[in-house]
Motif scaffolding. Structure first.
Motif, PDB file in Angstrom:
ATOM      1  N   TRP A   1      -6.061  -6.951   0.812  1.00 14.38           N
ATOM      2  CA  TRP A   1      -6.235  -5.819   1.727  1.00 14.38           C
ATOM      3  C   TRP A   1      -7.625  -5.830   2.344  1.00 14.38           C
ATOM      4  CZ3 TRP A   1      -5.640  -2.475   5.191  1.00 14.38           C
ATOM      5  CH2 TRP A   1      -6.477  -1.343   5.320  1.00 14.38           C
TER       6      TRP A   1
ATOM      7  N   HIS B   1      -5.448  -6.120  -3.863  1.00 15.84           N
ATOM      8  CA  HIS B   1      -6.542  -5.359  -3.253  1.00 15.84           C
ATOM      9  C   HIS B   1      -7.494  -6.296  -2.515  1.00 15.84           C
ATOM     10  CE1 HIS B   1      -5.218  -1.708  -5.135  1.00 15.84           C
ATOM     11  NE2 HIS B   1      -5.266  -2.251  -6.323  1.00 15.84           N
TER      12      HIS B   1
ATOM     13  N   LYS C   1       0.817  -1.209   0.000  1.00 13.98           N
ATOM     14  CA  LYS C   1       0.000   0.000   0.000  1.00 13.98           C
ATOM     15  C   LYS C   1       0.856   1.267   0.000  1.00 13.98           C
ATOM     16  CE  LYS C   1      -4.206  -1.536  -0.221  1.00 13.98           C
ATOM     17  NZ  LYS C   1      -5.045  -1.238  -1.416  1.00 13.98           N
TER      18      LYS C   1
END
Length: 201
Positions: A110, A107, A68
């Motif tokens: 995450w 993603h 990130k």
């Protein structure tokens, strides 16, 4: 050429391990990954992985944080190159779509980690740090958009982040579900909601 000190070498090895681990983590997710599984899908032995990371949680947090921190800088060019509000919104939406197409597994990992933090207190500090990093990234876009439009933002950084992150997550889920139209829908939704950050309510 200066020689790396032991701390530098240790961090470089952790970074290499994290880069390798991200592929497996992105495919399997938080719950289905183990240090042994990660090692089996990388060039590193289980013993080496365990030496640099005490457990799966430490490795995953490190991996996602590293990813990130790199990810948020990808919008710097969009902000720097923008000369009109509409141009900024279009470029920002295109970059969001691009990162879904190129890095959907990362993603997905995450959002998996963020969901797990609801149940695992040990994840919350790291997830909070990453959330703040992403909120700052969104706010840089918003403040540039605001400056180009000549109108002050009418919503808080947290609200802007929540709104755009929600759209991004929905588009990611649609893309992972095989709905190609989800990407064009994301572009259109970003174009529609960005003016709301400047609209007094």
């Amino acid at each position: 050429m200066p020689r790396a000190n032991p701390i530098d070498k240790h961090d470089l090895r952790r970074r290499a391990l994290a880069d390798s681990a991200l592929r497996t983590l992105g495919e399997l997710g938080y719950a289905r990954s183990s240090l042994r599984e990660i090692a089996n899908n990388s060039e590193f032995s289980h013993g080496v992985v365990h030496y640099y990371f005490h457990d799966k949680l430490q490795l995953i947090v490190y991996c996602v944080m590293q990813y990130k921190q790199t990810c948020v800088t990808r919008y710097d060019g969009v902000i720097a190159d923008a000369t009109t509000p509409d141009g900024l919104v279009a470029a920002f939406a295109d970059k969001l779509v691009e990162t879904i197409v190129d890095e959907a597994p990362m993603h997905r990992l995450w959002y998996d980690l963020r969901s797990q933090s609801m149940f695992e207190e040990s994840l919350r500090e790291a997830v909070g740090q990453i959330d703040r990093l992403l909120e700052e990234m969104i706010w840089h876009v918003v403040t540039r958009y605001s400056a180009l439009a000549g109108v002050a933002p009418a919503m808080s950084p947290n609200t802007a982040y929540g709104m755009l992150d929600g759209l991004f997550q929905q588009a990611l889920l649609g893309y992972l579900s095989g709905r190609a139209e989800a990407l064009d829908a994301l572009r259109e939704q970003v174009r529609r909601v960005m003016p709301l950050v400047l609209a007094a309510v």
